[in-house]
Design a protein around this motif. Structure first.
Motif, PDB file in Angstrom:
ATOM      1  N   GLY A 178      36.013  37.515  49.553  1.00  0.00           N
ATOM      2  CA  GLY A 178      36.487  37.200  48.209  1.00  0.00           C
ATOM      3  C   GLY A 178      35.393  36.871  47.220  1.00  0.00           C
ATOM      4  O   GLY A 178      35.678  36.570  46.061  1.00  0.00           O
ATOM      5  N   ALA A 179      34.110  36.920  47.642  1.00  0.00           N
ATOM      6  CA  ALA A 179      32.996  36.532  46.759  1.00  0.00           C
ATOM      7  C   ALA A 179      32.328  37.772  46.179  1.00  0.00           C
ATOM      8  O   ALA A 179      31.825  38.617  46.925  1.00  0.00           O
ATOM      9  N   GLY A 180      32.326  37.893  44.861  1.00  0.00           N
ATOM     10  CA  GLY A 180      31.674  39.036  44.221  1.00  0.00           C
ATOM     11  C   GLY A 180      30.176  38.865  44.109  1.00  0.00           C
ATOM     12  O   GLY A 180      29.400  39.759  44.384  1.00  0.00           O
ATOM     13  N   LEU A 181      29.721  37.688  43.644  1.00  0.00           N
ATOM     14  CA  LEU A 181      28.304  37.307  43.613  1.00  0.00           C
ATOM     15  C   LEU A 181      27.438  38.220  42.746  1.00  0.00           C
ATOM     16  O   LEU A 181      26.238  38.363  42.976  1.00  0.00           O
ATOM     17  N   GLY A 182      28.007  38.843  41.725  1.00  0.00           N
ATOM     18  CA  GLY A 182      27.207  39.647  40.803  1.00  0.00           C
ATOM     19  C   GLY A 182      26.739  40.973  41.359  1.00  0.00           C
ATOM     20  O   GLY A 182      25.790  41.562  40.842  1.00  0.00           O
ATOM     21  N   TYR A 218      43.845  42.635  53.956  1.00  0.00           N
ATOM     22  CA  TYR A 218      43.278  41.323  53.598  1.00  0.00           C
ATOM     23  C   TYR A 218      43.949  40.810  52.318  1.00  0.00           C
ATOM     24  O   TYR A 218      43.319  40.726  51.254  1.00  0.00           O
ATOM     25  N   PRO A 219      45.215  40.458  52.373  1.00  0.00           N
ATOM     26  CA  PRO A 219      45.939  40.081  51.141  1.00  0.00           C
ATOM     27  C   PRO A 219      45.381  38.822  50.485  1.00  0.00           C
ATOM     28  O   PRO A 219      45.465  38.694  49.259  1.00  0.00           O
ATOM     29  N   ASP A 220      44.824  37.879  51.246  1.00  0.00           N
ATOM     30  CA  ASP A 220      44.314  36.643  50.646  1.00  0.00           C
ATOM     31  C   ASP A 220      43.155  36.925  49.701  1.00  0.00           C
ATOM     32  O   ASP A 220      42.982  36.224  48.694  1.00  0.00           O
ATOM     33  N   PRO A 248      47.990  29.016  44.886  1.00  0.00           N
ATOM     34  CA  PRO A 248      48.305  30.449  44.764  1.00  0.00           C
ATOM     35  C   PRO A 248      48.157  31.160  46.103  1.00  0.00           C
ATOM     36  O   PRO A 248      47.375  30.748  46.966  1.00  0.00           O
ATOM     37  N   SER A 249      48.904  32.254  46.262  1.00  0.00           N
ATOM     38  CA  SER A 249      48.920  32.964  47.545  1.00  0.00           C
ATOM     39  C   SER A 249      47.590  33.634  47.848  1.00  0.00           C
ATOM     40  O   SER A 249      47.244  33.860  49.009  1.00  0.00           O
TER      41      SER A 249
END
Length: 817
Positions: free
Chosen positions: A214-218, A249-251, A522-523
């Protein structure tokens, strides 16, 4: 061809007989052609030339499309799955901007760097000067610590010696082995990538969030389409890939899709409109120059009326006369084009030095075959354009009147033609002046905007802790930063100071995901609320001059041992709390691991640019105390944080003084990239300022040429009407009557031109709507003041010949014929 050769030779002889006329005409054309060629060379280098990579049409920029960002950053795990599951790309790659502190080779210094995947350089066809580039697998986490260096760094630090291969560099306290040198000719500027001095594999980045889906990190991507695959097909393919990942990976991936943009559009899309508007504007300058030369030719034709009447009487056809005169005008045009090319060469170099650093592909601007062909083409068209009207006029003279002894050869029709030309000049000059006026008014509005902070006497720079701190404990890192702040506060001239990490006004962004305390979690994180994430010290509000609306800002007591707190801006408070007082409310951050209490509300700061901030969907801003960074995040800060220093207005601290204080405290600390906040604001407006300067220059040149044009016409009119003026004065006309007669003629032409120009400008300035801020494209003040200014300048240009007319001696005038 034999006839053409004779025509050109005869035309050259005629021009040599009138050197003054030829010089003025050639110089006028050179100015018009030169500025057109110079600007076309910029448009050609930036917009028209293909990207300097193999098969550039196959190159695509990739982003993650998220609920809050259409072009968001890509998570590393998602990239690996995209790379594995897609069927449209021959290769995919990612990059992420970074910086390294280099030690062990003399004085420590900060180097710009890029983390890239192993396919990044091969996709672009980049070959090393010496050595090799990364091979598949070298970009994986845990692989050998290898780096590539730029050709510039190779020459600067290693004297361009081949034995640099295999040497080790100490970057942020870690040893890396040099395996190759990237050529200086490699240029690319897209989100997350600029040409740098160090290129390291993405797997060497020590950020623990790199493996979090879930981390974009630029991180942003680059891809090469397979032959025969269209962008639409690739977009549909990636939509299927991202749907599968969202199901798995819905989360983390719910609502995530891929955004594909042609690489060339990604690079130049932001400047395309304003460059094309400027190219159209400079075309008006060339038209005005052509009209001026046409007027000169019409005036000159008075003395040649008898010549062409005799030619016609001896049997010369109308086409033959036209061809002769067009040959002469073409000679003028090509001479003006040659001189214009020299002026363009100088002007292009001057423009390159004045170009904003944000203009893409500036290094590719130059005079190539397209520019030469453009210059040849506009020279030929200019010669035909300004030569056609005089040629047609001279091709059917009145033989009876002209061949009579004493025939004056004057023509009311010619006067009307010259008047039409002046009207056209005035109209086009007015369009350019209104365009320039709109940009000037817009820039003045932008400069007067409140950015949300006070920029005066504020200096920013980067700071890296000693390499030994890279693996230090979070408590030791915090202690080192506290010592840095104490050192700065003791520096003469420093009033307040603050550390900063994360988002920074006008020059860097970072986001935090949260939800309000008391609401269900949130889900997925993509369903959470987003805010710009500023991580700052207690002195940040005073250092930046941000206004406190209610509550309080951070103090020294808001540290790693106290309860988490947060300060929000008024946009955050208004969006999430409406009319309620947010003080004392709590938000959950870090996936719920931290619950921070809101202790204050500050004024909104323009993050995205003075002219674009209010158009962005992400407005909410949250400030967190630097010392309350989680331990994992604190471990990432030693390589570089930002420092803000507000100096005394009476005795400001210089960067040299600050550097000396920092290095005296610890010689291994590196500070770099100093910028004042005034410079940051100026840089954010560089593109608008460049457009304004160019358009204002074009408008000034157009005004000068139009003024010269109306001066020439009125002077010619006075010369033609000398006999009439003498008669009028002999019959009792006063000098004021003569002055009013001549100025009335010039004023009438200027007013008609202004009227036509207003209608034209009202239609064309709609194209500038995206380039102006705070005013309408039909701004009433600009549309009133500029025409008045134009008419006054035109009247001033008419005054000299009008004053000359008032001094006509009636006796001399009556003997004129």
């Amino acid at each position: 061809m034999d006839t053409l050769t004779h025509d050109l030779a005869y035309g050259a002889r005629m021009l040599r007989k009138s050197p003054g006329f030829a010089a003025i005409a050639i110089l006028t054309l050179a100015l018009g052609i030169g500025v057109n060629t110079a600007l076309f060379s910029i448009v050609n280098g930036v917009l028209l030339n293909p990207l300097p990579f193999p098969n550039p049409d196959q190159l695509v920029a990739l982003h993650e499309s998220k609920p809050n960002f259409e072009g968001g950053s890509i998570s590393y795990p998602n990239f690996r799955d995209w790379q594995k599951d897609n069927h449209s790309f021959s290769a995919l790659a990612i990059s992420r901007s970074n910086a390294f502190t280099l030690t062990g080779t003399g004085e420590g210094e900060q180097l710009s760097a890029q983390f890239i995947s192993s396919d990044f350089l091969p996709i672009l066809g980049i070959k090393p000067v010496i050595g090799r580039i990364f091979t598949p697998g070298e970009d994986e986490i845990g692989a050998a610590a290898n780096v590539l260096i730029s050709e510039g760094l190779w020459k600067r630090k290693f004297a361009a010696t081949p034995d640099v291969l295999g040497k080790t560099l100490t970057l942020d306290g870690k040893l890396y082995t040099v395996i190759g040198v990237i050529p200086a000719s490699f240029h690319l500027r897209v989100p997350s990538f600029t040409e740098s001095e160090i290129y390291a594999p993405i797997g060497q980045w020590g950020n623990p969030l790199l493996t979090k889906r879930g981390a974009g990190l630029g991180i942003h991507g680059l891809g090469r389409l397979k032959p025969g695959v269209s962008l639409e097909q690739a977009q549909a393919d990636m939509a299927a890939v991202t749907r599968n990942l969202a199901a798995a990976y819905p989360d983390d991936d719910k609502g995530i899709s891929a955004k594909l943009v042609p690489l060339k559009h990604q690079i130049v899309g932001s400047v395309q409109t304003f460059l094309l508007v400027l190219l159209g504007a400079v075309g008006f300058v060339l038209l005005i120059a052509c009209v001026n030369v046409a007027n000169l030719l019409l005036a000159r034709s008075t003395g040649r009326t008898r010549e062409f009447a005799i030619r016609t009487a001896l049997g010369a056809s109308r086409q033959r006369v036209v061809r002769q005169l067009l040959a002469e005008s073409s000679l003028l045009a090509f001479a003006g084009g040659g001189l214009g090319l020299l002026l363009a060469s100088w002007g292009t170099r001057a423009a390159l030095s004045a170009l904003p650093s944000t203009l893409p592909r500036a290094e590719e601007i130059g005079l190539d075959w397209r520019v030469l062909l453009f210059t040849l083409g506009i020279s030929l068209l200019a010669g035909i354009f300004f030569g056609l009207a005089p040629a047609l006029k001279m091709s059917h003279p009145d033989l009876h009147d002209t061949l009579k002894e004493g025939g004056r050869g004057s023509s009311g029709t010619r006067h009307r033609a010259q008047g039409v030309f002046v009207v056209v000049e005035m109209a086009m000059a007015l369009v350019l002046l209104i365009g320039a006026g709109l940009l000037i008014r817009s820039l003045v509005r932008l400069w007067s905007l409140d950015p949300g902070f006070t920029a005066q006497n504020v200096l920013t720079f980067g700071l890296s802790l000693p390499p030994s701190m890279t693996n230090a404990s979070p408590d030791a890192i915090r202690a080192a930063f506290r010592e840095v702040e104490r050192t700065l506060q003791a520096t003469p001239g420093v009033e307040t100071t603050s550390l900063s990490w994360g988002a920074f006004p006008l020059s860097g962004d970072d986001e935090v995901l949260f939800w309000l305390r008391g609401q269900p979690k949130p889900s997925s994180q993509n369903d959470m609320n987003w805010a710009l994430n500023y991580v700052v010290g207690p002195g940040y509000m005073q250092s930046m001059g941000i206004r406190l609306i209610r509550g309080r800002f951070f103090g020294a007591q808001d540290n790693e041992h106290s309860q988490p707190v947060v300060v929000v801006d008024d946009a955050f408070a208004g969006k999430y709390f409406g009319n309620e007082d947010p003080i004392g409310k709590r938000i959950n951050v870090n996936d719920g691991a931290t619950s921070a209490e809101i202790i204050g509300v500050v004024h909104h700061v323009k993050q995205w640019g003075l002219d674009r901030d209010d158009k962005q969907s992400l407005q909410a801003q949250a400030y967190f105390p630097f010392m309350q960074l989680p331990d994992k995040a604190m471990a990432l800060t030693p390589p570089g944080v930002s420092v803000i220093v507000r100096s005394s207005a009476t005795a400001p601290a210089s960067f040299t003084t600050i550097r000396h204080s920092i290095e005296s405290a610890n010689s291994q600390q590196v500070i770099y990239a100093p910028q004042t906040m005034d410079e940051i604001i100026s840089l954010s407006l560089a593109t608008q300022r460049f457009a304004m300067v160019l358009l204002a220059s074009f408008a000034s040149l157009a005004l000068l040429l139009a003024s010269v044009g109306i001066y020439g016409v009125i002077s010619y009119l006075v010369a033609q009407r000398t006999h009439e003026i003498g008669v009028r004065m002999a019959l009792g006309a006063r000098r004021w009557d003569v002055l009013r007669l001549i100025l009335g003629r010039g004023g009438k032409l200027a007013l008609i031109g202004a009227g036509v120009g207003l209608v034209t400008a009202f239609a064309l300035t709609r194209l500038m709507a995206g380039m102006i801020y705070g005013i309408k494209a039909s701004d009433p003040l600009t549309f009133v003041v500029v025409p008045v200014l134009l008419v006054l300048v035109a009247l001033a240009a008419c005054y000299i010949p009008a004053r000359r007319a008032t001094r006509v001696d009636p006796m001399v005038a009556l003997r004129y014929e």
